[in-house]
Design a protein around this motif. Structure first.
Motif, PDB file in Angstrom:
ATOM      1  N   UNK A 149       0.839  -1.183   0.000  1.00  0.00           N
ATOM      2  CA  UNK A 149       0.000   0.000   0.000  1.00  0.00           C
ATOM      3  C   UNK A 149       0.877   1.238   0.000  1.00  0.00           C
ATOM      4  N   UNK A 150       0.259   2.393  -0.197  1.00  0.00           N
ATOM      5  CA  UNK A 150       0.990   3.659  -0.235  1.00  0.00           C
ATOM      6  C   UNK A 150       0.490   4.575   0.871  1.00  0.00           C
ATOM      7  N   UNK A 151       1.428   5.059   1.684  1.00  0.00           N
ATOM      8  CA  UNK A 151       1.104   6.073   2.676  1.00  0.00           C
ATOM      9  C   UNK A 151       1.549   7.423   2.136  1.00  0.00           C
ATOM     10  N   UNK A 152       0.604   8.337   2.007  1.00  0.00           N
ATOM     11  CA  UNK A 152       0.902   9.680   1.546  1.00  0.00           C
ATOM     12  C   UNK A 152       1.082  10.568   2.766  1.00  0.00           C
ATOM     13  N   UNK A 153       2.312  10.976   2.995  1.00  0.00           N
ATOM     14  CA  UNK A 153       2.668  11.765   4.170  1.00  0.00           C
ATOM     15  C   UNK A 153       2.516  13.255   3.832  1.00  0.00           C
ATOM     16  N   UNK A 154       1.644  13.937   4.550  1.00  0.00           N
ATOM     17  CA  UNK A 154       1.462  15.378   4.312  1.00  0.00           C
ATOM     18  C   UNK A 154       1.711  16.156   5.606  1.00  0.00           C
ATOM     19  N   UNK A 155       2.549  15.594   6.494  1.00  0.00           N
ATOM     20  CA  UNK A 155       2.654  16.229   7.806  1.00  0.00           C
ATOM     21  C   UNK A 155       4.051  16.217   8.414  1.00  0.00           C
ATOM     22  N   UNK A 156       5.085  16.004   7.624  1.00  0.00           N
ATOM     23  CA  UNK A 156       6.432  16.072   8.178  1.00  0.00           C
ATOM     24  C   UNK A 156       6.752  17.517   8.556  1.00  0.00           C
ATOM     25  N   UNK A 157       7.189  17.781   9.803  1.00  0.00           N
ATOM     26  CA  UNK A 157       7.425  19.168  10.227  1.00  0.00           C
ATOM     27  C   UNK A 157       8.794  19.703   9.839  1.00  0.00           C
ATOM     28  N   UNK A 158       9.605  18.882   9.177  1.00  0.00           N
ATOM     29  CA  UNK A 158      11.002  19.244   8.963  1.00  0.00           C
ATOM     30  C   UNK A 158      11.333  19.595   7.521  1.00  0.00           C
ATOM     31  N   UNK A 159      10.324  20.002   6.752  1.00  0.00           N
ATOM     32  CA  UNK A 159      10.560  20.291   5.340  1.00  0.00           C
ATOM     33  C   UNK A 159      10.200  21.721   4.959  1.00  0.00           C
ATOM     34  N   UNK A 160       9.937  22.548   5.948  1.00  0.00           N
ATOM     35  CA  UNK A 160       9.601  23.957   5.736  1.00  0.00           C
ATOM     36  C   UNK A 160       8.285  24.136   4.997  1.00  0.00           C
ATOM     37  N   UNK A 161       7.420  23.126   5.047  1.00  0.00           N
ATOM     38  CA  UNK A 161       6.100  23.234   4.453  1.00  0.00           C
ATOM     39  C   UNK A 161       5.064  23.478   5.549  1.00  0.00           C
ATOM     40  N   UNK A 162       3.950  24.048   5.159  1.00  0.00           N
ATOM     41  CA  UNK A 162       2.814  24.208   6.061  1.00  0.00           C
ATOM     42  C   UNK A 162       1.967  22.946   5.959  1.00  0.00           C
TER      43      UNK A 162
END
Length: 326
Positions: A149-162
């Motif tokens: 399966x594929x986990x789509x990560x949209x919450x890593x705090x260490x990439x300078x993204x909101x």
């Protein structure tokens, strides 16, 4: 247990990053294996360390085996007695094309999740990045020995993204990834609004929700005593963006989040994780509506408990979805 698109992924997940890209773990794991009989991930489903499309330098230099060049990476701060870890690893990795070339994912014999995050600066570029990732993975799926399966990560705090902005884009990522015809899981942190999570769940494109990822430095100060944990209002990883918190303080926050998501009418399977350091923590997550648990930081903070937590989770979740929320 969680069954997605007919695939049994079990009741326990080794959270993204816990066992590296291929399930082979990290250098300190060899020491823990020698010291503790309870350091054993048998019975847990692998979630790979989150990969990006292209090589990502991040903040933790890796060698040719994708192991840290430093035994004690500067981007990770551990407080054993306080039960917390602060990290700013930043998705260090070689990129998915290189990982696929090693043929190790393809040779796995048990179901697992590949974790991916789009990290380009603009939304359009992140969407294109996701398309290219999906295209590369699709070319290889026929060669996989096990279901994946594929986990789509949209919450890593260490990439300078909101993370809130990325979460709003999740449905577009899911639309692209749906062509893979494999289970799709979205990884979110507790800062994402219930309304946004509900939209993702109601899209019909997502098979499960993973709550949660680390909490960025300084967030939820009304519930997290940052100064008490680290002795200062300034992060020890401020030079790397601040980092994200894992460990004990997250558990009540995650439980509360899952409870509200269930009350909001979300019926999708939920993987609950964050601060699981003992068996009772698994029971708390189940009671609030989780269908499975993800463990990660316990492998650093309380490694001798890993096996007992996995065995206990498999025992209490056996019998299927949490009927209190169905």
């Amino acid at each position: 247990m969680i069954v997605l698109k007919g695939i049994d992924f079990g009741c326990v997940f080794a959270a993204a990053g816990t066992l590296n890209f291929f399930g082979n773990g990290w250098p300190y794991h060899k020491i823990y294996c020698a010291l503790f009989d309870g350091f054993d991930f048998t019975g847990a489903t692998l979630v790979t360390k989150t990969t990006t499309l292209n090589q990502c330098k991040g903040n933790m230099p890796l060698d040719y085996r994708f192991q840290p060049k430093e035994f004690f990476p500067d981007c990770i701060k551990v407080k054993f007695f306080k039960g917390v870890v602060l990290n700013a690893v930043g998705l260090s990795g070689p990129g998915v094309k290189t990982l696929l070339k090693y043929d190790r994912w393809q040779r796995k014999t048990k179901p697992f999740l590949i974790s991916f995050m789009a990290v380009c600066k603009t939304k359009n570029d992140r969407i294109e990045e996701t398309r290219r990732f999906v295209s590369l993975l699709k070319e290889e799926l026929d060669f996989f020995c096990s279901k994946v399966g594929l986990e789509i990560n949209v919450s890593c705090p260490n990439t300078e993204h909101n993370s809130t902005e990325l979460a709003r884009e999740a449905i577009e990522y899911l639309k692209i990834a749906s062509s893979l015809k494999i289970p799709l899981v979205v990884k979110l942190n507790v800062l994402i609004s219930n309304e946004t999570v509900k939209r993702i769940a109601d899209s019909g494109l997502c098979d499960a929700i993973d709550i949660s990822n680390t909490i960025p430095w300084g967030q939820l100060s009304e519930r997290i005593d940052w100064k008490g944990l680290f002795g200062s209002d300034i992060s020890p990883l401020a030079h790397l963006g601040g980092g994200g918190l894992s460990g004990k303080p997250l558990l009540p926050i995650v439980c509360n989040k899952i409870k509200f998501l269930r009350r909001a009418g979300i019926e999708l399977p939920i993987i609950g994780g964050g601060g699981v350091l003992q068996k009772n923590d698994v029971a708390l997550l189940k009671d609030t509506g989780a269908d499975a648990v993800a463990i990660g930081t316990v492998s650093i903070l309380r490694p001798w408990r890993v096996k007992s937590i996995i065995d206990y989770a498999n025992k209490i979740f056996k019998g299927g979805a949490n009927e209190n929320y169905r």
